[in-house]
Enzyme design. Structure first.
Site, PDB file in Angstrom:
ATOM      1  N   ASN A  49      26.687 -18.391   6.058  1.00  0.00           N
ATOM      2  CA  ASN A  49      26.613 -19.316   7.279  1.00  0.00           C
ATOM      3  C   ASN A  49      26.515 -18.555   8.831  1.00  0.00           C
ATOM      4  OD1 ASN A  49      28.794 -19.029   9.078  1.00  0.00           O
ATOM      5  ND2 ASN A  49      29.994 -20.547   8.123  1.00  0.00           N
ATOM      6  N   CYS A  57      34.187 -23.213   7.837  1.00  0.00           N
ATOM      7  CA  CYS A  57      34.012 -22.906   6.458  1.00  0.00           C
ATOM      8  C   CYS A  57      35.566 -22.510   5.866  1.00  0.00           C
ATOM      9  CB  CYS A  57      33.148 -21.699   6.176  1.00  0.00           C
ATOM     10  SG  CYS A  57      33.170 -20.597   7.451  1.00  0.00           S
ATOM     11  N   HIS A  58      36.331 -22.422   6.553  1.00  0.00           N
ATOM     12  CA  HIS A  58      37.746 -22.181   6.090  1.00  0.00           C
ATOM     13  C   HIS A  58      38.514 -23.166   5.406  1.00  0.00           C
ATOM     14  CE1 HIS A  58      38.200 -22.986  10.428  1.00  0.00           C
ATOM     15  NE2 HIS A  58      39.320 -23.754  10.052  1.00  0.00           N
TER      16      HIS A  58
END
Length: 103
Positions: A49, A57-58
């Site tokens: 990404n 994304c976490h």
DNA sequence: ACGGTGACGCTCA
DNA sequence: TTGAGCGCCACCG
């Protein structure tokens, strides 16, 4: 300028749709894109990404509720999720089933 | 063009 | 119940 595959763009797009305090899974994300077996490719896309801070994304974890992985470190991921309001225990999301966000 | 790898998921023993 | 193996797709060298 980077050329990104449509598939990846979809992944980033859906990932950004995940509201704060909620989490999603690679599978749900893949399902939202249109393929339920793309879980791996989704993880790959998030790993690469190019919009790390832009794409949360976490907030994406494995379908079992495990942290899965994080390019910045799984440890960091847990901390961020905690700040978001998601409690993690032993690498797993507390009340995961209740916090999973579905598209 | 090909093979190997990877932040996964599911089924079977 | 837990552990191991196989299958899925996309990306990189």
């Amino acid at each position: 300028m980077k050329k990104i595959s449509a598939f990846r763009q979809k992944v980033y797009k859906f990932t950004q749709l995940i509201p704060k305090g909620r989490v999603s899974t690679y599978k749900e994300l893949a399902l939202a894109i249109g393929d339920k077996n793309l879980a791996r490719a989704v993880g790959n896309a998030l790993n690469a990404n190019p919009f790390a801070p832009t794409v949360p994304c976490h907030r994406v974890v494995s379908s079992r509720g495990t942290i899965g992985g994080y390019a910045y470190g799984e440890n960091k991921k847990r901390v961020i999720l905690k700040k978001e309001g998601v409690t993690c225990q032993e690498g797993r999301i507390k009340d995961f089933s209740t916090k999973v966000y579905k598209f």
